[in-house]
Scaffold this motif. Sequence first.
Motif, short mmCIF file in Angstrom:
data_model
loop_
_atom_site.label_atom_id
_atom_site.label_comp_id
_atom_site.label_asym_id
_atom_site.label_seq_id
_atom_site.Cartn_x
_atom_site.Cartn_y
_atom_site.Cartn_z
N GLU A 1 0.70 -1.13 0.16
CA GLU A 1 -0.05 -0.03 -0.17
C GLU A 1 0.67 1.34 0.08
O GLU A 1 0.40 2.13 -0.42
CB GLU A 1 -0.86 -0.09 1.29
CG GLU A 1 -1.84 -1.18 1.15
CD GLU A 1 -2.71 -1.28 2.58
OE1 GLU A 1 -2.68 -0.61 3.28
OE2 GLU A 1 -3.48 -2.21 2.52
N SER A 2 2.39 1.09 0.41
CA SER A 2 3.00 2.45 0.38
C SER A 2 4.45 2.21 -0.03
O SER A 2 4.76 0.99 -0.17
CB SER A 2 3.07 2.82 2.03
OG SER A 2 4.02 3.69 2.17
N THR A 3 5.07 3.12 -0.48
CA THR A 3 6.35 2.99 -0.98
C THR A 3 7.46 3.02 0.35
O THR A 3 8.73 3.20 0.13
CB THR A 3 6.95 3.61 -2.11
OG1 THR A 3 6.73 5.29 -1.64
CG2 THR A 3 6.00 3.50 -3.24
N VAL A 4 6.73 3.27 1.48
CA VAL A 4 7.48 3.61 2.71
C VAL A 4 7.39 2.14 3.61
O VAL A 4 6.57 1.50 3.61
CB VAL A 4 7.11 4.57 3.69
CG1 VAL A 4 7.65 4.66 5.21
CG2 VAL A 4 6.66 5.93 3.05
N PHE A 5 8.84 1.86 3.59
CA PHE A 5 9.11 0.45 4.54
C PHE A 5 9.30 0.79 6.06
O PHE A 5 9.77 1.62 6.50
CB PHE A 5 10.18 -0.21 4.22
CG PHE A 5 10.18 -0.63 2.60
CD1 PHE A 5 9.52 -1.67 2.10
CD2 PHE A 5 10.81 0.31 1.55
CE1 PHE A 5 9.37 -2.09 0.78
CE2 PHE A 5 10.57 0.07 0.19
CZ PHE A 5 10.03 -1.29 -0.13
N ASP A 6 8.45 -0.15 6.74
CA ASP A 6 8.51 0.08 8.23
C ASP A 6 9.71 -0.59 8.87
O ASP A 6 10.18 -0.02 9.63
CB ASP A 6 7.37 -0.87 8.65
CG ASP A 6 5.93 -0.44 8.29
OD1 ASP A 6 5.64 0.84 8.74
OD2 ASP A 6 5.50 -1.30 7.77
N VAL A 7 10.20 -1.52 8.24
CA VAL A 7 11.75 -2.17 8.49
C VAL A 7 12.61 -2.20 7.36
O VAL A 7 12.32 -2.66 6.46
CB VAL A 7 11.73 -3.68 9.26
CG1 VAL A 7 12.70 -4.07 9.64
CG2 VAL A 7 10.41 -3.57 10.25
N VAL A 8 13.86 -1.40 7.60
CA VAL A 8 14.71 -1.85 6.57
C VAL A 8 15.95 -2.27 7.10
O VAL A 8 16.48 -1.84 8.17
CB VAL A 8 15.05 -0.59 5.90
CG1 VAL A 8 16.19 -0.51 4.85
CG2 VAL A 8 14.07 0.37 5.31
N ILE A 9 16.55 -3.39 6.58
CA ILE A 9 17.67 -4.22 7.05
C ILE A 9 18.74 -4.13 5.99
O ILE A 9 18.43 -4.24 4.83
CB ILE A 9 17.48 -5.41 7.90
CG1 ILE A 9 16.71 -6.56 6.58
CG2 ILE A 9 16.48 -5.46 8.98
CD1 ILE A 9 16.66 -7.81 7.12
#
Length: 125
Positions: A107-115
Amino acid sequence: KPRAGMKKKLKQCQKFVEIVGNLVPNAPAAAVSVMDMGCGRGYLTFALHSYLCERFPKVHSRGIDVRPKLMLEVSKIAKELGGAFDSLSFDVGTIEDFVATATEGMESTVFDVVIALHACDTATD
C-alpha cells in the motif's frame, strides 16, 4: 534441523529476528513492510518475514541483491513455499540505485523495517 555446519548461522538468524521483531510495534490491525538491502541468500529475509506473519495480518517483504541468479533462486523458493511467502519478493538491484517502488500489493512505498545486515561495505550509517 540445520544442515551440518549451519547451526551457528541458524542461531544468529533466530537472535536477529527476535531483536528486530520486538522493535516492530505490536499493532494487530497494521500491515508491516520490510526491505532487506543486500539480502544474499535471504536467510534473514525469510526468517523475519515468517516471524512477522505470525504477529501481523498483512506482511510484505522485499529483498534486493546484485546477483541475478541468486535472486531467481530465492524467488523460486518463496513461490514454491506459497502461503505466507506469497507476499515475499526478491529483485535484482544495488542499494545505491534502489528507488523505493511499491511491491505488488504493497500500500505504500515506505518500509516499516529496513535491514542491511550483510551490506556493511555499501550501507553505512
